[in-house]
Design a protein around this motif. Structure first.
Motif, mmCIF file in Angstrom:
data_model
loop_
_atom_site.group_PDB
_atom_site.id
_atom_site.type_symbol
_atom_site.label_atom_id
_atom_site.label_comp_id
_atom_site.label_asym_id
_atom_site.label_seq_id
_atom_site.Cartn_x
_atom_site.Cartn_y
_atom_site.Cartn_z
ATOM 1 N N UNK A 71 5.276 8.954 -9.711
ATOM 2 C CA UNK A 71 6.230 8.939 -10.718
ATOM 3 C C UNK A 71 7.404 8.301 -10.138
ATOM 4 N N UNK A 72 7.655 7.143 -10.772
ATOM 5 C CA UNK A 72 8.868 6.667 -10.230
ATOM 6 C C UNK A 72 10.257 6.926 -11.053
ATOM 7 N N UNK B 66 2.567 -5.864 -12.228
ATOM 8 C CA UNK B 66 1.404 -6.093 -11.448
ATOM 9 C C UNK B 66 1.841 -6.993 -10.178
ATOM 10 N N UNK B 67 2.203 -6.477 -8.894
ATOM 11 C CA UNK B 67 2.728 -7.268 -7.690
ATOM 12 C C UNK B 67 1.655 -7.209 -6.538
ATOM 13 N N UNK B 68 1.543 -8.276 -5.910
ATOM 14 C CA UNK B 68 0.742 -7.888 -4.828
ATOM 15 C C UNK B 68 1.772 -8.160 -3.419
ATOM 16 N N UNK B 69 1.896 -7.527 -2.557
ATOM 17 C CA UNK B 69 2.862 -7.543 -1.421
ATOM 18 C C UNK B 69 2.260 -6.841 -0.138
ATOM 19 N N UNK B 70 2.183 -7.539 0.980
ATOM 20 C CA UNK B 70 1.725 -7.061 2.228
ATOM 21 C C UNK B 70 0.418 -6.344 2.443
ATOM 22 N N UNK B 71 -0.520 -6.733 1.478
ATOM 23 C CA UNK B 71 -1.707 -6.190 1.432
ATOM 24 C C UNK B 71 -1.836 -4.917 0.378
ATOM 25 N N UNK B 72 -0.764 -4.691 -0.424
ATOM 26 C CA UNK B 72 -0.714 -3.679 -1.263
ATOM 27 C C UNK B 72 -0.627 -4.260 -2.731
ATOM 28 N N UNK C 87 3.511 1.193 -14.547
ATOM 29 C CA UNK C 87 3.100 1.575 -15.853
ATOM 30 C C UNK C 87 4.393 2.616 -16.415
ATOM 31 N N UNK C 88 4.270 2.491 -17.948
ATOM 32 C CA UNK C 88 5.481 3.180 -18.503
ATOM 33 C C UNK C 88 4.755 3.737 -19.643
ATOM 34 N N UNK D 296 3.605 4.398 -10.746
ATOM 35 C CA UNK D 296 3.312 3.273 -10.136
ATOM 36 C C UNK D 296 1.991 3.559 -9.400
ATOM 37 N N UNK D 297 1.128 2.718 -9.396
ATOM 38 C CA UNK D 297 -0.127 2.898 -8.681
ATOM 39 C C UNK D 297 -0.205 1.791 -7.633
ATOM 40 N N UNK D 298 -0.089 2.368 -6.312
ATOM 41 C CA UNK D 298 -0.340 1.435 -5.256
ATOM 42 C C UNK D 298 -1.745 1.487 -4.596
ATOM 43 N N UNK D 299 -2.321 0.478 -4.511
ATOM 44 C CA UNK D 299 -3.606 0.195 -3.892
ATOM 45 C C UNK D 299 -3.637 -0.351 -2.544
ATOM 46 N N UNK D 300 -4.353 -0.075 -1.545
ATOM 47 C CA UNK D 300 -4.291 -0.734 -0.154
ATOM 48 C C UNK D 300 -5.434 -1.674 -0.248
#
Length: 156
Positions: free
Chosen positions: A43-44, A112-118, A123-124, A50-54
């Protein structure tokens, strides 16, 4: 396996059958879903998530994010390598996957952003104006005294 009995809900509440079916489907889906890739849901802010996937080992072009009705699907198709490698130990799992998330009503994917393997998916919850609470102004009704005017008589 954990199961829920929603029969008391059906006896005393009307219109909640959709919610009970949703919870039942979520429980069934979660049992069948693999744990790869790992992810966080945070919850941001108020109504922001925010969903963060490795997804280390995947190129941005191999990832797909799709929203269909209230379902968010994140998938990756790993392209096969042309060169053959001999691993002494292979601990990085770069295999294809598909991960599904059930979104609540009015939750929309913002970016959606892709950064450093994440992979970060923001979402809102955006509630339409028609569904937001509103204040109804209270008017004052005045009672004015009506004066009766006698009808004109014709005396001839």
């Amino acid at each position: 396996m954990r199961s829920f009995d929603f029969s008391p809900l059906y006896r005393s509440a009307i219109g909640f059958d959709r919610m009970a079916n949703l919870l039942d489907n979520l429980a069934r889906t979660e049992q069948n879903q693999p744990s790869y890739p790992p992810y966080n849901i945070e919850l941001t802010g108020e109504d922001k998530y925010r969903i963060t996937m490795a997804v280390a080992g995947f190129d941005q072009s191999e990832l797909t994010i799709e929203v269909n009705q209230n379902n968010l699907t994140v998938s990756a198709n790993k392209t096969s390598e042309t060169e053959q490698r001999t691993y002494l130990h292979q601990g990085i799992a770069a295999r294809s996957f598909e991960r599904r998330f059930q979104l609540a009503d009015h939750v929309q994917v913002q970016s959606a952003n892709y950064e450093n393997g994440l992979l970060h998916i923001d979402l809102q919850r955006i509630i339409p104006e028609a569904l937001k609470p509103r204040t109804i102004p209270i008017g004052v009704q005045t009672t004015e005294k009506l004066t009766m005017v006698p009808a004109a008589t014709n005396a001839a």
